[in-house]
Design a protein around this motif. Structure first.
Motif, PDB file in Angstrom:
ATOM      1  N   LYS A 176       1.902  14.361 -49.926  1.00  0.00           N
ATOM      2  CA  LYS A 176       3.333  14.613 -50.072  1.00  0.00           C
ATOM      3  C   LYS A 176       4.120  13.304 -50.077  1.00  0.00           C
ATOM      4  CE  LYS A 176       3.262  19.263 -48.050  1.00  0.00           C
ATOM      5  NZ  LYS A 176       1.799  19.385 -48.105  1.00  0.00           N
ATOM      6  N   ALA A 177       3.585  12.348 -50.836  1.00  0.00           N
ATOM      7  CA  ALA A 177       4.219  11.033 -50.920  1.00  0.00           C
ATOM      8  C   ALA A 177       4.572  10.686 -52.373  1.00  0.00           C
ATOM      9  CB  ALA A 177       3.287   9.967 -50.343  1.00  0.00           C
ATOM     10  N   THR A 178       4.958  11.708 -53.134  1.00  0.00           N
ATOM     11  CA  THR A 178       5.235  11.468 -54.554  1.00  0.00           C
ATOM     12  C   THR A 178       6.433  10.553 -54.770  1.00  0.00           C
ATOM     13  OG1 THR A 178       6.491  13.532 -54.632  1.00  0.00           O
ATOM     14  CG2 THR A 178       4.188  13.612 -55.347  1.00  0.00           C
ATOM     15  N   MET A 179       7.400  10.575 -53.852  1.00  0.00           N
ATOM     16  CA  MET A 179       8.555   9.687 -54.012  1.00  0.00           C
ATOM     17  C   MET A 179       8.140   8.227 -53.866  1.00  0.00           C
ATOM     18  SD  MET A 179      10.860  11.612 -54.948  1.00  0.00           S
ATOM     19  CE  MET A 179      12.125  10.342 -55.025  1.00  0.00           C
ATOM     20  N   ASP A 180       7.212   7.962 -52.940  1.00  0.00           N
ATOM     21  CA  ASP A 180       6.677   6.602 -52.817  1.00  0.00           C
ATOM     22  C   ASP A 180       5.980   6.194 -54.107  1.00  0.00           C
ATOM     23  OD1 ASP A 180       7.576   6.261 -50.256  1.00  0.00           O
ATOM     24  OD2 ASP A 180       5.697   6.851 -49.309  1.00  0.00           O
ATOM     25  N   PHE A 181       5.208   7.127 -54.665  1.00  0.00           N
ATOM     26  CA  PHE A 181       4.476   6.865 -55.897  1.00  0.00           C
ATOM     27  C   PHE A 181       5.447   6.545 -57.036  1.00  0.00           C
ATOM     28  CE2 PHE A 181       2.744   8.216 -59.937  1.00  0.00           C
ATOM     29  CZ  PHE A 181       1.460   7.701 -59.933  1.00  0.00           C
ATOM     30  N   LYS A 182       6.450   7.376 -57.206  1.00  0.00           N
ATOM     31  CA  LYS A 182       7.424   7.173 -58.283  1.00  0.00           C
ATOM     32  C   LYS A 182       8.152   5.854 -58.097  1.00  0.00           C
ATOM     33  CE  LYS A 182       8.249  12.154 -58.861  1.00  0.00           C
ATOM     34  NZ  LYS A 182       7.736  12.313 -60.224  1.00  0.00           N
ATOM     35  N   HIS A 183       8.542   5.560 -56.882  1.00  0.00           N
ATOM     36  CA  HIS A 183       9.269   4.324 -56.607  1.00  0.00           C
ATOM     37  C   HIS A 183       8.408   3.103 -56.922  1.00  0.00           C
ATOM     38  CE1 HIS A 183      12.305   1.799 -54.786  1.00  0.00           C
ATOM     39  NE2 HIS A 183      11.378   1.229 -54.032  1.00  0.00           N
ATOM     40  N   LEU A 184       7.133   3.176 -56.569  1.00  0.00           N
ATOM     41  CA  LEU A 184       6.226   2.048 -56.797  1.00  0.00           C
ATOM     42  C   LEU A 184       6.052   1.766 -58.275  1.00  0.00           C
ATOM     43  CD1 LEU A 184       4.199   0.015 -55.530  1.00  0.00           C
ATOM     44  CD2 LEU A 184       2.474   1.784 -55.732  1.00  0.00           C
ATOM     45  N   PHE A 185       5.847   2.809 -59.075  1.00  0.00           N
ATOM     46  CA  PHE A 185       5.529   2.620 -60.487  1.00  0.00           C
ATOM     47  C   PHE A 185       6.755   2.438 -61.376  1.00  0.00           C
ATOM     48  CE2 PHE A 185       1.382   4.065 -59.184  1.00  0.00           C
ATOM     49  CZ  PHE A 185       0.540   3.397 -60.050  1.00  0.00           C
ATOM     50  N   PHE A 198      -2.012   9.125 -58.084  1.00  0.00           N
ATOM     51  CA  PHE A 198      -1.083  10.238 -58.218  1.00  0.00           C
ATOM     52  C   PHE A 198      -1.585  11.455 -57.434  1.00  0.00           C
ATOM     53  CE2 PHE A 198       0.280  14.012 -60.813  1.00  0.00           C
ATOM     54  CZ  PHE A 198       1.596  14.004 -60.366  1.00  0.00           C
ATOM     55  N   VAL A 199      -2.861  11.756 -57.572  1.00  0.00           N
ATOM     56  CA  VAL A 199      -3.441  12.885 -56.839  1.00  0.00           C
ATOM     57  C   VAL A 199      -3.339  12.648 -55.340  1.00  0.00           C
ATOM     58  CG1 VAL A 199      -5.595  14.124 -56.357  1.00  0.00           C
ATOM     59  CG2 VAL A 199      -4.984  13.548 -58.721  1.00  0.00           C
ATOM     60  N   GLN A 200      -3.584  11.419 -54.923  1.00  0.00           N
ATOM     61  CA  GLN A 200      -3.488  11.088 -53.501  1.00  0.00           C
ATOM     62  C   GLN A 200      -2.049  11.273 -52.998  1.00  0.00           C
ATOM     63  OE1 GLN A 200      -3.994   6.930 -52.529  1.00  0.00           O
ATOM     64  NE2 GLN A 200      -5.078   7.420 -50.648  1.00  0.00           N
ATOM     65  N   ALA A 201      -1.084  10.853 -53.817  1.00  0.00           N
ATOM     66  CA  ALA A 201       0.317  11.004 -53.434  1.00  0.00           C
ATOM     67  C   ALA A 201       0.696  12.483 -53.326  1.00  0.00           C
ATOM     68  CB  ALA A 201       1.212  10.292 -54.448  1.00  0.00           C
ATOM     69  N   LEU A 202       0.181  13.310 -54.224  1.00  0.00           N
ATOM     70  CA  LEU A 202       0.443  14.745 -54.153  1.00  0.00           C
ATOM     71  C   LEU A 202      -0.132  15.334 -52.874  1.00  0.00           C
ATOM     72  CD1 LEU A 202      -0.324  15.930 -57.816  1.00  0.00           C
ATOM     73  CD2 LEU A 202       1.918  15.841 -56.707  1.00  0.00           C
ATOM     74  N   ARG A 203      -1.360  14.936 -52.574  1.00  0.00           N
ATOM     75  CA  ARG A 203      -2.037  15.480 -51.396  1.00  0.00           C
ATOM     76  C   ARG A 203      -1.299  15.115 -50.111  1.00  0.00           C
ATOM     77  NH1 ARG A 203      -6.716  12.940 -51.898  1.00  0.00           N
ATOM     78  NH2 ARG A 203      -7.472  14.488 -53.394  1.00  0.00           N
ATOM     79  N   GLY A 212      -0.104   2.565 -46.310  1.00  0.00           N
ATOM     80  CA  GLY A 212      -1.103   2.560 -45.242  1.00  0.00           C
ATOM     81  C   GLY A 212      -2.442   3.102 -45.703  1.00  0.00           C
ATOM     82  N   LYS A 213      -2.409   4.212 -46.433  1.00  0.00           N
ATOM     83  CA  LYS A 213      -3.643   4.798 -46.949  1.00  0.00           C
ATOM     84  C   LYS A 213      -4.340   3.860 -47.920  1.00  0.00           C
ATOM     85  CE  LYS A 213      -3.783   9.025 -45.163  1.00  0.00           C
ATOM     86  NZ  LYS A 213      -4.956   9.554 -44.408  1.00  0.00           N
ATOM     87  N   TRP A 214      -3.562   3.237 -48.799  1.00  0.00           N
ATOM     88  CA  TRP A 214      -4.153   2.343 -49.793  1.00  0.00           C
ATOM     89  C   TRP A 214      -4.817   1.134 -49.127  1.00  0.00           C
ATOM     90  CZ3 TRP A 214      -5.458   3.281 -54.525  1.00  0.00           C
ATOM     91  CH2 TRP A 214      -5.806   2.228 -55.363  1.00  0.00           C
ATOM     92  N   SER A 221      -6.276   0.756 -64.139  1.00  0.00           N
ATOM     93  CA  SER A 221      -6.882   1.656 -65.123  1.00  0.00           C
ATOM     94  C   SER A 221      -6.196   3.013 -65.048  1.00  0.00           C
ATOM     95  CB  SER A 221      -8.372   1.819 -64.848  1.00  0.00           C
ATOM     96  OG  SER A 221      -8.579   2.543 -63.649  1.00  0.00           O
ATOM     97  N   ALA A 222      -6.319   3.798 -66.110  1.00  0.00           N
ATOM     98  CA  ALA A 222      -5.758   5.151 -66.106  1.00  0.00           C
ATOM     99  C   ALA A 222      -6.407   5.992 -65.012  1.00  0.00           C
ATOM    100  CB  ALA A 222      -5.957   5.795 -67.473  1.00  0.00           C
ATOM    101  N   GLU A 223      -7.670   5.723 -64.744  1.00  0.00           N
ATOM    102  CA  GLU A 223      -8.364   6.449 -63.679  1.00  0.00           C
ATOM    103  C   GLU A 223      -7.730   6.151 -62.322  1.00  0.00           C
ATOM    104  OE1 GLU A 223     -12.932   7.201 -62.082  1.00  0.00           O
ATOM    105  OE2 GLU A 223     -12.489   5.544 -63.438  1.00  0.00           O
ATOM    106  N   GLN A 224      -7.378   4.878 -62.098  1.00  0.00           N
ATOM    107  CA  GLN A 224      -6.719   4.532 -60.839  1.00  0.00           C
ATOM    108  C   GLN A 224      -5.332   5.161 -60.750  1.00  0.00           C
ATOM    109  OE1 GLN A 224      -7.095   0.307 -61.452  1.00  0.00           O
ATOM    110  NE2 GLN A 224      -8.560   0.098 -59.786  1.00  0.00           N
TER     111      GLN A 224
END
Length: 450
Positions: free
Chosen positions: A195-204, A188-193, A49-51, A180-183
């Motif tokens: 508290k969506a790191t599991m979504d991040f890990k699952h996506l990548f 990753f920082v957005q996911a930390l902020r 949703g944020k993205w 890009s590495a910047e993206q």
């Protein structure tokens, strides 16, 4: 607005952002409501949703408004009830199904020009091109990761995106992510902020191919490096392909963790060298042919391309920027482009490319290549380990500078001009008979012209 109206708007959105972006980010969304100019959509996860809000808000609002519903604001948030509010059966999907579709997010940064068809191959980039082609087939690859490195403007990003385009075309079931590495760091920082790191890990960690551009950007950023390392390991351990690019080799990236450097070096590391004259000319000719195909009145005076290929050596990107200026000029003034007009239009680029190569620079680079001291170039030593590199430096001095034989001889310890003449002819003969000498000469010339 109804669910049917939202479905109609999605058709236009798909055309704007492409099939993969649509499948990844828009298709998982469900229509919730339209109240007082606010369009509310349900997302399977907060991260998605944020993205969508940050990257596709404007295009969504534009297409919704174009279909008769005045939308000035978008709300897109995760909700377990989001799907149930949609009337159409096509929208009543589970969160797991939506997440499955969002596993391989393709960034909205792919440039349609960056395909293999538009990549001109020469000696300086043929290995990188061949390796990228091999990865793009989607079949078994003996190297993982593929690491491409080189100066800005040599074609790394072009090859990275060409892989993504080719795999989307030939293997639509493959889940490919380019960013890009910047993206990567930003997400990753957005996911930390959030508290969506599991979504991040699952996506990548569920993609088939991950392509990360300009990885030197994460050097010195400890948390991002940590996550990148684990993502990299997870994919490689699953047999998934990883392609990385940087502006220098893994060992030369300072502040990059040693374990990451080691992993990046475990596959195929390919250096893209500065383009030689033939490749630069080939790139120019390709761009002119493409432009002329859509602009039949375009005319370019003979010799202009050869002139540009010999004068603008900084990078392919600068070279393409130069010829694009000429296209714009021709289109605006409706005239053929002459040599005089070329020099006028590109005056700043031509002046910037007039760096004068010195004999001292040639000596220095040659000494570095052969692991000699500068004093060896002017000494009386005649052993082959010194004499041959000295002859190579004399040959390059004559080829790459306007200096005369006597001037070159004086720089090499006051030697006679006949010594320089002999050295030049000797190297030219050896380049025909000895592949190593020919390779050394080409490599040194590329370094000196870059």
């Amino acid at each position: 607005m109804t669910n049917d109206a939202w479905s109609l708007a999605k058709g236009g959105i798909r055309k704007d952002i492409g099939a993969h972006n649509y499948t990844t980010w828009i298709e998982p969304l469900s229509f919730r409501s339209m109240e007082e100019g606010t369009l509310s959509l349900a997302s399977p996860t907060e991260f998605i949703g944020k993205w969508v809000m940050q990257n596709f808000r404007d295009v969504i609002l534009r297409h919704v408004s174009a279909n008769g519903d005045s939308a000035a604001r978008l709300v897109c948030s995760a909700s377990s009830h989001g799907a149930s509010r949609s009337a159409a059966p096509a929208q009543t999907r589970t969160s797991d199904e939506s997440t499955q579709r969002s596993r391989a997010g393709q960034e909205n940064t792919l440039d349609k020009r960056f395909t293999f068809d538009g990549f001109i191959v020469g000696k300086s980039n043929e290995l990188a091109h061949a390796a990228a082609r091999r990865v793009a087939t989607g079949g078994p690859v003996s190297f993982n990761p593929l690491f491409l490195h080189g100066r800005v403007g040599l074609g790394k990003t072009h090859l990275m995106q060409a892989i993504a385009w080719e795999m989307q075309e030939q293997n639509p079931d493959k889940r490919v992510m380019y960013l890009s590495a910047e993206q990567f760091m930003y997400r990753f920082v957005q996911a930390l902020r959030e508290k969506a790191t599991m979504d991040f890990k699952h996506l990548f960690r569920t993609v088939d191919v991950l392509l990360v551009d300009d990885v030197q950007f994460i050097a010195g950023k400890e948390s991002t490096q940590e996550e990148f390392f684990h993502t990299f390991n997870a994919l490689v351990d699953q047999g998934k392909q990883v392609v990385i690019s940087a502006d220098r080799s893994p060992a030369d990236i300072s502040d990059l963790e040693e374990r990451i450097t080691s992993r990046l070096q475990s596959g195929l590391v390919v250096d893209l060298h500065p383009a030689d004259y033939e490749l630069r000319l080939g790139v120019l000719q390709h761009r002119v042919d493409s432009f002329a195909a859509h602009n039949p009145d375009f005319q370019l005076e003979d010799g202009v391309l050869e002139f540009l290929a010999s004068r603008i050596t900084a990078s392919i990107r600068v070279l393409e920027g130069a010829v694009m200026r000429l296209f714009a000029y021709a289109d605006l003034v409706k005239q053929s482009v002459t040599m005089e007009q070329t020099q006028d239009v590109l005056g700043d680029l031509l002046r910037a490319s007039e760096r004068k190569l010195t004999i001292d620079e040639i000596m220095k680079v040659t000494c570095e290549h052969y692991s000699l001291r500068m004093s060896d170039m002017t000494s009386a030593r005649r052993s082959r380990t010194v004499a041959r590199p000295r002859q190579m430096a004399m040959y390059l001095a004559k080829k790459l500078t306007p200096r005369s034989y006597p001037e070159i001889g004086r720089k090499f310890g006051g030697r006679d001009h006949t010594t320089v003449l002999y050295a030049v002819r000797k190297i030219e003969e050896l380049m025909i008979a000895d592949d190593q000498i020919a390779e050394d000469a080409q490599l040194l010339q590329r370094k000196l012209e870059s």
